[in-house]
Motif scaffolding. Structure first.
Motif, PDB file in Angstrom:
ATOM      1  N   PHE A  80       0.787  -1.223   0.000  1.00  0.00           N
ATOM      2  CA  PHE A  80       0.000   0.000   0.000  1.00  0.00           C
ATOM      3  C   PHE A  80       0.825   1.282   0.000  1.00  0.00           C
ATOM      4  CE2 PHE A  80      -3.248  -2.963   1.598  1.00  0.00           C
ATOM      5  CZ  PHE A  80      -4.236  -2.699   0.659  1.00  0.00           C
ATOM      6  N   ASP A  81       2.109   1.210   0.250  1.00  0.00           N
ATOM      7  CA  ASP A  81       2.932   2.425   0.252  1.00  0.00           C
ATOM      8  C   ASP A  81       2.903   3.183  -1.077  1.00  0.00           C
ATOM      9  OD1 ASP A  81       3.642   2.618   2.862  1.00  0.00           O
ATOM     10  OD2 ASP A  81       5.624   1.706   2.634  1.00  0.00           O
ATOM     11  N   PRO A  82       3.030   2.517  -2.222  1.00  0.00           N
ATOM     12  CA  PRO A  82       2.966   3.284  -3.478  1.00  0.00           C
ATOM     13  C   PRO A  82       1.627   4.003  -3.665  1.00  0.00           C
ATOM     14  CG  PRO A  82       3.857   1.099  -3.878  1.00  0.00           C
ATOM     15  CD  PRO A  82       3.377   1.121  -2.465  1.00  0.00           C
ATOM     16  N   VAL A  83       0.538   3.359  -3.292  1.00  0.00           N
ATOM     17  CA  VAL A  83      -0.777   3.986  -3.422  1.00  0.00           C
ATOM     18  C   VAL A  83      -0.888   5.155  -2.452  1.00  0.00           C
ATOM     19  CG1 VAL A  83      -3.257   3.624  -3.150  1.00  0.00           C
ATOM     20  CG2 VAL A  83      -1.837   1.836  -4.168  1.00  0.00           C
ATOM     21  N   TYR A  84      -0.448   4.939  -1.230  1.00  0.00           N
ATOM     22  CA  TYR A  84      -0.494   5.987  -0.221  1.00  0.00           C
ATOM     23  C   TYR A  84       0.347   7.191  -0.652  1.00  0.00           C
ATOM     24  CZ  TYR A  84       0.217   8.364   4.224  1.00  0.00           C
ATOM     25  OH  TYR A  84       0.280   9.301   5.198  1.00  0.00           O
ATOM     26  N   ASN A  85       1.539   6.938  -1.167  1.00  0.00           N
ATOM     27  CA  ASN A  85       2.414   8.028  -1.611  1.00  0.00           C
ATOM     28  C   ASN A  85       1.805   8.787  -2.781  1.00  0.00           C
ATOM     29  OD1 ASN A  85       4.296   7.479   0.357  1.00  0.00           O
ATOM     30  ND2 ASN A  85       5.470   6.102  -0.943  1.00  0.00           N
ATOM     31  N   TRP A  86       1.158   8.066  -3.702  1.00  0.00           N
ATOM     32  CA  TRP A  86       0.521   8.724  -4.839  1.00  0.00           C
ATOM     33  C   TRP A  86      -0.606   9.632  -4.363  1.00  0.00           C
ATOM     34  CZ3 TRP A  86      -4.414   8.612  -6.937  1.00  0.00           C
ATOM     35  CH2 TRP A  86      -4.551   9.211  -8.177  1.00  0.00           C
ATOM     36  N   VAL A  87      -1.437   9.128  -3.463  1.00  0.00           N
ATOM     37  CA  VAL A  87      -2.541   9.927  -2.930  1.00  0.00           C
ATOM     38  C   VAL A  87      -1.999  11.125  -2.148  1.00  0.00           C
ATOM     39  CG1 VAL A  87      -4.474   9.908  -1.291  1.00  0.00           C
ATOM     40  CG2 VAL A  87      -4.172   8.014  -2.876  1.00  0.00           C
ATOM     41  N   ALA A  88      -0.935  10.926  -1.394  1.00  0.00           N
ATOM     42  CA  ALA A  88      -0.342  12.025  -0.621  1.00  0.00           C
ATOM     43  C   ALA A  88       0.179  13.126  -1.547  1.00  0.00           C
ATOM     44  CB  ALA A  88       0.774  11.501   0.269  1.00  0.00           C
ATOM     45  N   ARG A  89       0.829  12.752  -2.631  1.00  0.00           N
ATOM     46  CA  ARG A  89       1.331  13.754  -3.580  1.00  0.00           C
ATOM     47  C   ARG A  89       0.186  14.516  -4.235  1.00  0.00           C
ATOM     48  NH1 ARG A  89       4.749   9.557  -4.978  1.00  0.00           N
ATOM     49  NH2 ARG A  89       3.529   9.154  -6.864  1.00  0.00           N
ATOM     50  N   ARG A  90      -0.883  13.819  -4.586  1.00  0.00           N
ATOM     51  CA  ARG A  90      -2.047  14.470  -5.198  1.00  0.00           C
ATOM     52  C   ARG A  90      -2.686  15.448  -4.208  1.00  0.00           C
ATOM     53  NH1 ARG A  90      -0.422  14.578  -9.423  1.00  0.00           N
ATOM     54  NH2 ARG A  90       0.346  12.617 -10.139  1.00  0.00           N
ATOM     55  N   TYR A  91      -2.844  15.023  -2.969  1.00  0.00           N
ATOM     56  CA  TYR A  91      -3.447  15.891  -1.949  1.00  0.00           C
ATOM     57  C   TYR A  91      -2.576  17.120  -1.707  1.00  0.00           C
ATOM     58  CZ  TYR A  91      -5.156  17.613   2.484  1.00  0.00           C
ATOM     59  OH  TYR A  91      -5.626  18.429   3.476  1.00  0.00           O
ATOM     60  N   GLN A  92      -1.264  16.921  -1.659  1.00  0.00           N
ATOM     61  CA  GLN A  92      -0.355  18.041  -1.438  1.00  0.00           C
ATOM     62  C   GLN A  92      -0.430  19.030  -2.599  1.00  0.00           C
ATOM     63  OE1 GLN A  92       3.773  16.960  -0.956  1.00  0.00           O
ATOM     64  NE2 GLN A  92       4.185  18.809   0.214  1.00  0.00           N
ATOM     65  N   ALA A  93      -0.560  18.536  -3.820  1.00  0.00           N
ATOM     66  CA  ALA A  93      -0.675  19.425  -4.976  1.00  0.00           C
ATOM     67  C   ALA A  93      -1.968  20.229  -4.927  1.00  0.00           C
ATOM     68  CB  ALA A  93      -0.591  18.616  -6.263  1.00  0.00           C
ATOM     69  N   VAL A  94      -3.065  19.591  -4.555  1.00  0.00           N
ATOM     70  CA  VAL A  94      -4.345  20.294  -4.459  1.00  0.00           C
ATOM     71  C   VAL A  94      -4.299  21.337  -3.345  1.00  0.00           C
ATOM     72  CG1 VAL A  94      -6.784  20.002  -3.849  1.00  0.00           C
ATOM     73  CG2 VAL A  94      -5.698  18.422  -5.455  1.00  0.00           C
TER      74      VAL A  94
END
Length: 122
Positions: free
Chosen positions: A9-23
């Motif tokens: 789940f780390d890759p999915v979590y990191n992807w979501v974290a990057r998207r949230y940070q960008a927003v």
């Protein structure tokens, strides 16, 4: 088992974290705010103490950013695009002092002594 789940789940979590940070960065830039401006000194007394310990010019800049954001919000407008591009929403100015204040508070609690500043929420 925990390492296996973490690895999956780390890759999915990191992807979501990057998207949230960008927003979040996009939304903060619209009003010219920094992430540390979102801390409320009325509800967290450690933040209030950390702000008291900051240099006066840094606190003045924070207050100006908050006033500008409130003005933009009330007028239902955003900063011009060229000003939004100059904003640095994740440049911290409060984090180090806040860590120090929280560490001091925990140390005082461990020693059983009182804190030197008022610990009641107004």
């Amino acid at each position: 088992m925990s390492k296996l789940l973490s690895k999956a789940f780390d890759p999915v979590y990191n992807w979501v974290a990057r998207r949230y940070q960008a927003v979040l960065a996009r939304e903060l830039k619209k009003y010219g705010l920094r992430y540390d401006d979102l801390y409320d000194d009325l509800y967290d007394l450690d933040v209030k103490e950390a702000l008291r310990r900051l240099p006066e010019d840094e606190v003045d800049l924070r207050n100006q950013r908050l006033k500008r954001a409130l003005d933009c919000s009330l007028k239902h407008v955003y900063l011009p695009k060229e000003l939004q591009d100059k904003q640095t929403p994740f440049k911290p100015y409060l984090q180090d002092m806040l860590k120090l204040v929280k560490q001091e508070r925990k140390e005082r609690e461990a020693l059983g002594s009182e804190v030197p500043y008022q610990r009641t929420i107004p």
